[in-house]
Enzyme design. Sequence first.
Site, PDB file in Angstrom:
ATOM      1  N   GLU A  43       1.261   0.816   7.131  1.00 21.73           N
ATOM      2  CA  GLU A  43       1.948  -0.611   6.711  1.00 21.73           C
ATOM      3  C   GLU A  43       2.510  -0.273   5.200  1.00 21.73           C
ATOM      4  O   GLU A  43       2.016   0.150   4.414  1.00 21.73           O
ATOM      5  CB  GLU A  43       0.820  -1.420   6.321  1.00 21.73           C
ATOM      6  CG  GLU A  43       1.218  -2.803   6.137  1.00 21.73           C
ATOM      7  CD  GLU A  43       0.189  -3.794   5.974  1.00 21.73           C
ATOM      8  OE1 GLU A  43      -1.377  -3.753   6.183  1.00 21.73           O
ATOM      9  OE2 GLU A  43       0.580  -5.074   5.621  1.00 21.73           O
ATOM     10  N   ARG A 278     -12.060   8.839   8.563  1.00 23.18           N
ATOM     11  CA  ARG A 278     -11.266   8.710   7.370  1.00 23.18           C
ATOM     12  C   ARG A 278     -11.620   9.567   6.609  1.00 23.18           C
ATOM     13  O   ARG A 278     -12.754  10.133   6.430  1.00 23.18           O
ATOM     14  CB  ARG A 278     -11.053   7.351   6.910  1.00 23.18           C
ATOM     15  CG  ARG A 278     -12.075   6.749   6.803  1.00 23.18           C
ATOM     16  CD  ARG A 278     -11.523   5.197   5.863  1.00 23.18           C
ATOM     17  NE  ARG A 278     -10.488   4.407   6.528  1.00 23.18           N
ATOM     18  CZ  ARG A 278      -9.288   3.889   6.127  1.00 23.18           C
ATOM     19  NH1 ARG A 278      -9.038   4.332   4.949  1.00 23.18           N
ATOM     20  NH2 ARG A 278      -8.505   3.262   6.870  1.00 23.18           N
ATOM     21  N   LYS A 288      -5.550   1.604  -0.638  1.00 21.63           N
ATOM     22  CA  LYS A 288      -4.196   1.258  -1.296  1.00 21.63           C
ATOM     23  C   LYS A 288      -4.361  -0.184  -2.315  1.00 21.63           C
ATOM     24  O   LYS A 288      -3.647  -0.026  -2.976  1.00 21.63           O
ATOM     25  CB  LYS A 288      -3.054   0.761  -0.020  1.00 21.63           C
ATOM     26  CG  LYS A 288      -2.576   1.982   0.612  1.00 21.63           C
ATOM     27  CD  LYS A 288      -1.443   1.463   1.233  1.00 21.63           C
ATOM     28  CE  LYS A 288      -1.741   1.173   2.796  1.00 21.63           C
ATOM     29  NZ  LYS A 288      -0.768   1.038   3.583  1.00 21.63           N
TER      30      LYS A 288
HETATM   31  P1  ATP Z   1      -5.880   1.906   2.984  1.00 24.85           P
HETATM   32  O1  ATP Z   1      -7.323   1.694   3.268  1.00 24.85           O
HETATM   33  O2  ATP Z   1      -5.463   2.939   1.986  1.00 24.85           O
HETATM   34  O3  ATP Z   1      -4.912   0.368   2.615  1.00 24.85           O
HETATM   35  P2  ATP Z   1      -4.702   1.599   5.758  1.00 24.85           P
HETATM   36  O4  ATP Z   1      -5.473   2.041   7.066  1.00 24.85           O
HETATM   37  O5  ATP Z   1      -4.635   0.091   5.540  1.00 24.85           O
HETATM   38  O6  ATP Z   1      -5.375   2.251   4.464  1.00 24.85           O
HETATM   39  P3  ATP Z   1      -2.298   2.130   6.673  1.00 24.85           P
HETATM   40  O7  ATP Z   1      -0.831   2.078   6.227  1.00 24.85           O
HETATM   41  O8  ATP Z   1      -2.445   1.112   7.813  1.00 24.85           O
HETATM   42  O9  ATP Z   1      -3.300   1.895   5.846  1.00 24.85           O
HETATM   43  O10 ATP Z   1      -2.548   3.755   7.595  1.00 24.85           O
HETATM   44  C1  ATP Z   1      -1.513   4.213   8.384  1.00 24.85           C
HETATM   45  C2  ATP Z   1      -2.432   5.153   9.133  1.00 24.85           C
HETATM   46  O11 ATP Z   1      -2.972   6.107   8.315  1.00 24.85           O
HETATM   47  C3  ATP Z   1      -3.439   4.449   9.924  1.00 24.85           C
HETATM   48  O12 ATP Z   1      -3.550   4.966  11.399  1.00 24.85           O
HETATM   49  C4  ATP Z   1      -4.842   4.815   9.149  1.00 24.85           C
HETATM   50  O13 ATP Z   1      -5.909   4.847  10.036  1.00 24.85           O
HETATM   51  C5  ATP Z   1      -4.458   5.878   8.587  1.00 24.85           C
HETATM   52  N1  ATP Z   1      -5.234   6.256   7.226  1.00 24.85           N
HETATM   53  C6  ATP Z   1      -5.363   5.393   6.325  1.00 24.85           C
HETATM   54  N2  ATP Z   1      -6.276   5.828   5.402  1.00 24.85           N
HETATM   55  C7  ATP Z   1      -6.819   7.170   5.801  1.00 24.85           C
HETATM   56  C8  ATP Z   1      -7.837   8.065   5.391  1.00 24.85           C
HETATM   57  N3  ATP Z   1      -8.453   7.916   4.187  1.00 24.85           N
HETATM   58  N4  ATP Z   1      -7.883   9.134   6.244  1.00 24.85           N
HETATM   59  C9  ATP Z   1      -7.297   9.082   7.322  1.00 24.85           C
HETATM   60  N5  ATP Z   1      -6.561   8.480   7.767  1.00 24.85           N
HETATM   61  C10 ATP Z   1      -6.098   7.451   7.178  1.00 24.85           C
HETATM   62 MG    MG Z   2      -4.346  -0.679   7.707  1.00 25.87          MG
END
Ligand code: ATP
Ligand code: MG
Length: 575
Positions: A43, A278, A288
């Site tokens: 995102e 994760r 984020k």
């Molecule tokens: P955050 O928790 O940092 O806000 P998010 O999941 O909201 O992360 P996205 O931009 O939706 O952030 O993430 C894009 C992709 O990266 C998704 O498929 C998510 O599952 C993966 N991802 C995000 N954080 C991690 C992590 N700590 N380890 C592995 N994969 C991750």
């Molecule tokens: Mg997300």
Amino acid sequence: MITDTDNAGGGSDTSRHFLRQWIADEVAAGLPGGQVVTRFPPEPNGWLHIGHAKAVCIDFGMAREFGGVCNLRMDDTNPSKESDDYVQAIQADIRWLGFEWDRFVYASDYFESMYAMAEELIRRGHAYVCDLTQEQWKAYRGVPTQPGTPSPCRDRNPDESLALFRRMRAGAFADATLCLRAKIDMASPNIHFRDPVLYRIMRVAHYRSGDAWCLYPMYDFAHPIEDAIEGVTHSLCTLEFEVHRPLYDWVIDRMDELGLLITRCGQTVRPRQREFARLSLTYTVMSKRKLLQLVQEKHVDGWDDPRLPTLAGLRRRGYTPEAIRDFCERIGVSKYESETELALLEYCVRDDLNRQAQRRLAVLDPVKVVVENFPDDGETWFDAINNPEDPASASRLIPFSRELWIERDDFMENPSNKFFRLAPGREVRLRYACLFTCTSVVKDDAGRVVEIRGTYDPQSGGGTAPDGRKVKGTIHWVSARHARPVEVRLYDRLFTVADPLADETRDFITWLNPDSIRTVTAQAEPALMGAVAGERFQFERLGYFCADTRSSQPGAPVFNRTVTLKDSRVNAVKG
Ligand code: ATP
Ligand code: MG
């Protein structure tokens, strides 16, 4: 806690992880459509961090390995906080990491298809417009152990729902009044199956579609549609989505019924989702939202602050893409949530830079040395190896003169027997140059040593004693007349505790390490002055350093310490 430093020796087999096995089995059995298609769906509401790197390596890596394709998709269906700046930063980071997408797409380009799909679900009795407020529908939904209470709108007739839904789109209702819900199963033990919300009203301008919409789809509805439109075969995501998987499949089933799944090579492509743990790292935060808070409240200097676990921060710090990919390989892919030691990431960058980085001499905390038996205006040049790990890297000449700088803590006036460096009456090797014996010291009024005096052995050129006598200590130095002062930033962990989020009663900000950055003026050998921004070196005995990409000027580099040469806290980590 699983300590991933155990993997640092490369002993454990991370190569046959369950996702690789899953895809390999399917390919062997004849995957419908004949091609593996994955996607990485960030995102655009923040910069990528090391956790995203794990997902990038999996998504792009699996596609690459099975001869498939990986799309880079901006998952931009939730307009608040999204922006094009983030889109640009995300693209740059993925390329830097060494991956290239086959298609670049925006989920927001599918808004019209998603809306059409929603209308179709209403027509077929699979969705209804609900008037319950968010609080009410959460209360009606209930708890997993008991069936929920159906909404009074559940049996609203499709024509009426459709008319309302169109008026919702047209802007006839206020935010968060009506919503569209799927009609699934209010008694399901899976709470996400209890008539989940598909669309909500939200008057927020979207960074791409502007004010075209006041109705936005929920992730659980949007994501499977995005995957289906692109013909994604393997939708890989993090573990928190596992409980959402039945809903993902439900949406795909409905698309299948409607004939909306794409065909490839004459076969229907049905996307499937699988989940992995994760990454979380000690001594930092990864969400984020928290990173944004650190940036906005100026606890750090922007998203690319070298103390952050963002890819841009790590890059500025001096991390290489190879080191980060190696790290992602070593942590493996599993379904166990665990905390990975920051020490493992540091191990990976040391390992890579040890091979790649040229060696240089610099003194971070200088104290003057006077070589009394060396002529006042004389100079000698000694040969210094650029990189003992890389035979192609040759050597360079470094200047030696009567006055030198050495590290203050390489001298002790009253040392113990275990101190092998410089002390009155003791002899040490000056790296690459000669053997030197301290004969006296000069102190200031406060009793602090300001000058170390002594003599060198003219027969010990290069640092070997002519008579074969043993000299245990070797220290680094620079010639005072030839050296140049440079700004060096020494970094430490961003937080003082391994898990700054563990104590829920305490704001994680209070765990920030006040000494996470320390700036010193070092004395550097002349060869370092030509360093270009982003160039990485080993300063011998001190660590790996990278010329900062923001502050360095031609001829005047500023260095960031990437990592020390050894983990001085290794016992703390292991113990
Ligand atoms: P955050 O928790 O940092 O806000 P998010 O999941 O909201 O992360 P996205 O931009 O939706 O952030 O993430 C894009 C992709 O990266 C998704 O498929 C998510 O599952 C993966 N991802 C995000 N954080 C991690 C992590 N700590 N380890 C592995 N994969 C991750
Ligand atoms: Mg997300």
